[in-house]
Design a protein around this motif. Structure first.
Motif, short mmCIF file in Angstrom:
data_model
loop_
_atom_site.label_atom_id
_atom_site.label_comp_id
_atom_site.label_asym_id
_atom_site.label_seq_id
_atom_site.Cartn_x
_atom_site.Cartn_y
_atom_site.Cartn_z
N LEU A 146 36.71 2.28 -27.93
CA LEU A 146 36.48 2.98 -29.24
C LEU A 146 35.77 2.19 -30.03
CD1 LEU A 146 37.74 5.31 -30.65
CD2 LEU A 146 39.31 3.69 -31.65
N PHE A 147 34.91 2.97 -30.54
CA PHE A 147 33.92 2.31 -31.62
C PHE A 147 34.08 3.25 -33.12
CE2 PHE A 147 31.93 1.88 -27.73
CZ PHE A 147 31.35 0.48 -27.71
N PRO A 148 34.87 2.50 -33.98
CA PRO A 148 35.06 3.07 -35.52
C PRO A 148 33.62 3.39 -35.93
CG PRO A 148 36.46 1.18 -34.87
CD PRO A 148 35.46 1.25 -34.13
N SER A 149 33.30 4.68 -36.24
CA SER A 149 32.29 5.05 -36.73
C SER A 149 32.23 6.28 -37.99
CB SER A 149 31.45 5.95 -35.53
OG SER A 149 31.31 4.92 -34.62
N TYR A 150 31.38 6.57 -38.29
CA TYR A 150 31.42 7.26 -39.75
C TYR A 150 30.27 8.20 -40.02
CZ TYR A 150 35.30 4.41 -40.52
OH TYR A 150 36.56 3.36 -40.35
N LEU A 151 30.41 9.50 -40.25
CA LEU A 151 29.33 10.31 -40.83
C LEU A 151 28.92 9.83 -42.16
CD1 LEU A 151 29.75 14.02 -39.29
CD2 LEU A 151 28.16 12.09 -38.63
N LYS A 152 27.65 9.49 -42.67
CA LYS A 152 27.34 9.20 -43.82
C LYS A 152 26.39 10.23 -44.61
CE LYS A 152 28.36 5.93 -45.80
NZ LYS A 152 27.37 4.72 -45.93
N GLN A 207 32.90 -8.34 -33.65
CA GLN A 207 33.06 -7.24 -32.72
C GLN A 207 33.30 -5.99 -33.58
OE1 GLN A 207 36.14 -8.26 -29.80
NE2 GLN A 207 37.00 -6.23 -29.77
N LYS A 208 33.05 -4.92 -32.93
CA LYS A 208 32.72 -3.37 -33.54
C LYS A 208 33.50 -2.51 -32.34
CE LYS A 208 30.58 -4.41 -37.52
NZ LYS A 208 31.35 -5.91 -37.20
N HIS A 209 34.11 -2.77 -31.61
CA HIS A 209 34.71 -1.86 -30.60
C HIS A 209 36.35 -2.50 -30.20
CE1 HIS A 209 33.76 -5.20 -27.79
NE2 HIS A 209 34.60 -4.56 -27.01
N VAL A 265 27.09 5.95 -38.61
CA VAL A 265 27.06 4.32 -38.88
C VAL A 265 28.46 4.00 -38.12
CG1 VAL A 265 27.48 2.77 -40.24
CG2 VAL A 265 25.86 4.65 -41.02
N THR A 266 28.28 3.07 -37.28
CA THR A 266 29.32 2.22 -36.58
C THR A 266 29.48 0.78 -37.31
OG1 THR A 266 29.11 3.22 -34.71
CG2 THR A 266 30.06 1.46 -34.50
N MET A 267 30.62 0.76 -37.85
CA MET A 267 30.84 -0.52 -38.78
C MET A 267 32.20 -0.35 -39.38
SD MET A 267 28.67 -0.54 -42.20
CE MET A 267 29.22 -2.05 -42.70
N SER A 294 40.00 -9.35 -35.90
CA SER A 294 39.86 -10.17 -37.15
C SER A 294 40.60 -9.33 -38.02
CB SER A 294 38.25 -9.98 -37.51
OG SER A 294 37.83 -8.89 -38.04
N PRO A 295 40.65 -9.48 -39.37
CA PRO A 295 41.33 -8.81 -40.32
C PRO A 295 40.97 -7.44 -40.49
CG PRO A 295 41.42 -11.09 -41.05
CD PRO A 295 40.39 -10.99 -39.81
N PHE A 296 39.50 -7.48 -40.42
CA PHE A 296 38.99 -6.13 -40.63
C PHE A 296 38.84 -5.53 -39.54
CE2 PHE A 296 37.12 -9.57 -43.38
CZ PHE A 296 37.67 -9.34 -44.34
N HIS A 297 38.53 -5.92 -38.30
CA HIS A 297 38.62 -5.20 -37.08
C HIS A 297 39.89 -5.32 -36.55
CE1 HIS A 297 36.98 -3.66 -33.29
NE2 HIS A 297 37.43 -4.48 -32.72
N ASN A 298 40.68 -4.27 -37.38
CA ASN A 298 42.21 -4.08 -37.19
C ASN A 298 42.43 -2.64 -37.51
OD1 ASN A 298 44.98 -4.18 -37.75
ND2 ASN A 298 44.90 -6.16 -38.32
N PRO A 299 43.32 -2.16 -36.66
CA PRO A 299 43.72 -0.64 -37.10
C PRO A 299 44.26 -0.65 -38.13
CG PRO A 299 45.02 -1.47 -34.96
CD PRO A 299 43.98 -2.44 -35.40
N VAL A 300 45.26 -1.57 -38.68
CA VAL A 300 45.84 -1.41 -40.02
C VAL A 300 44.75 -1.44 -41.15
CG1 VAL A 300 47.33 -2.65 -41.48
CG2 VAL A 300 47.74 -2.66 -38.99
#
Length: 379
Positions: A67-73, A113-115, A102-104, A31-37
């Motif tokens: 790979l699951f894009p994730s962040y320490l919040k 999709q989140k991976h 957080v994974t999102m 999707s446009p957001f589930h995109n490495p760019v």
């Protein structure tokens, strides 16, 4: 560089990366957001990292090529699955709720999709949950939250001991409409008259409404959009999460996936709405205005989006989170899913009970929402 040289942690079952670019996996966009760019632009333009409260902490499972894009919040802003009450409960007992994991996609309450990488087999999801538990224990994190995920993924995570939360968003679905007029012809007479009046009022307050895509989203138009965007946040005493550089980078790299709708008066952009789209989906994301003009928000954020979707044969339009006012304009309630792990067992039991009760209320709420839809025969 090798993966291990870029990894924050080199565990036998998982790696943690401080940047999305550090993974050597093939990162295909869904999707446009589930995109490495999109994710790299957030990192490169300092919308995440530094003092943002979103520290990249991407989870890679090398054995499964995932790979699951994730962040320490260090806060709960920009997530839209609200856990402020959980944080307050921790604080009342003298405990620290932050940091959490957080994974999102940051600031992006879009289901899907989140991976990146291979399919989510049961074995892979089991390893993910084991890894998340280990990360939380090793780094003294209160919890893990995987937000706006597909129902099937939520069910897999629940089978591995994670808690599931439900929410509601409102989406428009294309039933093969030939035009906007065809669409509103499906409304009851009163709702159709109200919608047409709203559109007349909005359009009468400006000189023209313009669609811009690709190269037409030039510096001047983007600058005017950004002024609208930040002005609207400032009216609420806040600052927009995203920088002008972020939008510039996306316009250069993803311009063909973007729609900028502007309302212009006296040769000046006075309001704007920025959308993203792919073949099947339109996503309403960012809105702002310099003048409060009656009904213009509804026109730019909803009606123009519906017109665009019909013109392009797009099947689904997600205009953004929250907002029961969307129901009266034909946006139907849909259930959203998120999964959660809370490290402390004493809090986890209470939160699990809350999530189960919340699901019941969400189901009732969604049924009540359907009664407010404008259609002659409810879908």
């Amino acid at each position: 560089m090798t993966i291990s040289e870029n990894a924050l942690t080199n565990n036998s079952s998982y790696l943690l990366h401080s940047s999305i670019k550090h993974s050597e996996l093939a990162l295909d966009a869904s999707s446009p957001f589930h995109n490495p760019v999109f994710l790299q632009a957030l990192e490169q333009q300092a919308c995440v990292g530094a003092n943002s409260g979103w520290q990249p902490h991407h989870i890679e499972l090398p054995d499964h090529q995932l790979l699951f894009p994730s962040y320490l919040k260090s806060h709960s802003y920009g997530e839209y699955v609200f856990d402020w009450a959980w944080a307050d409960a921790y604080q009342r007992y003298g405990l620290q709720y932050y940091p959490k994991l957080v994974t999102m996609q940051p600031f992006t309450p879009i289901g899907g999709q989140k991976h990146f990488g291979n399919a989510l087999t049961d074995s892979a999801v089991s390893q993910l949950t084991d890894s998340v538990v280990d990360i939380c224990q090793q780094q003294s994190l209160s919890s893990w939250h995987c937000n706006f995920i597909e129902q099937s993924f939520a069910e897999q995570l629940q089978s591995n001991g994670m808690m599931t939360r439900h929410g509601v968003q409102f989406e428009w679905h294309n039933k093969g409409y030939a035009s906007f007029e065809d669409y509103v012809s499906r409304f009851t007479s009163r709702k159709r008259k109200t919608t047409n009046k709203e559109r007349r009022v909005a359009k009468s307050s400006v000189d023209e409404i313009v669609w811009r895509m690709g190269d037409d989203i030039d510096y001047q138009a983007l600058e005017a959009f950004y002024l609208c965007y930040q002005t609207t946040y400032m009216k609420r005493g806040q600052k927009g999460y995203l920088s002008f550089g972020f939008f510039q980078q996306l316009a250069k790299q993803m311009g063909d996936d973007m729609l900028l709708v502007t309302a212009e008066k006296d040769q000046k952009i006075v309001a704007s709405a920025l959308f993203f789209f792919d073949q099947d989906n339109l996503y309403g994301r960012y809105w702002g205005c310099l003048q409060e003009l009656d009904m213009l928000h509804f026109e730019l954020c909803f009606y123009q989006g519906i017109e665009f979707a019909i013109a392009k044969g797009i099947q689904r339009f997600n205009p953004g989170t929250q907002g029961e006012h969307k129901l009266y304009r034909g946006f139907e309630p849909v259930t959203t899913y998120s999964s959660h792990y809370v490290a402390r067992s004493d809090f986890s039991a209470a939160i699990k009970a809350f999530c189960i009760e919340e699901q019941r209320h969400i189901a009732q709420y969604a049924e009540q929402c359907k009664k407010l839809l404008p259609y002659k025969t409810q879908p």
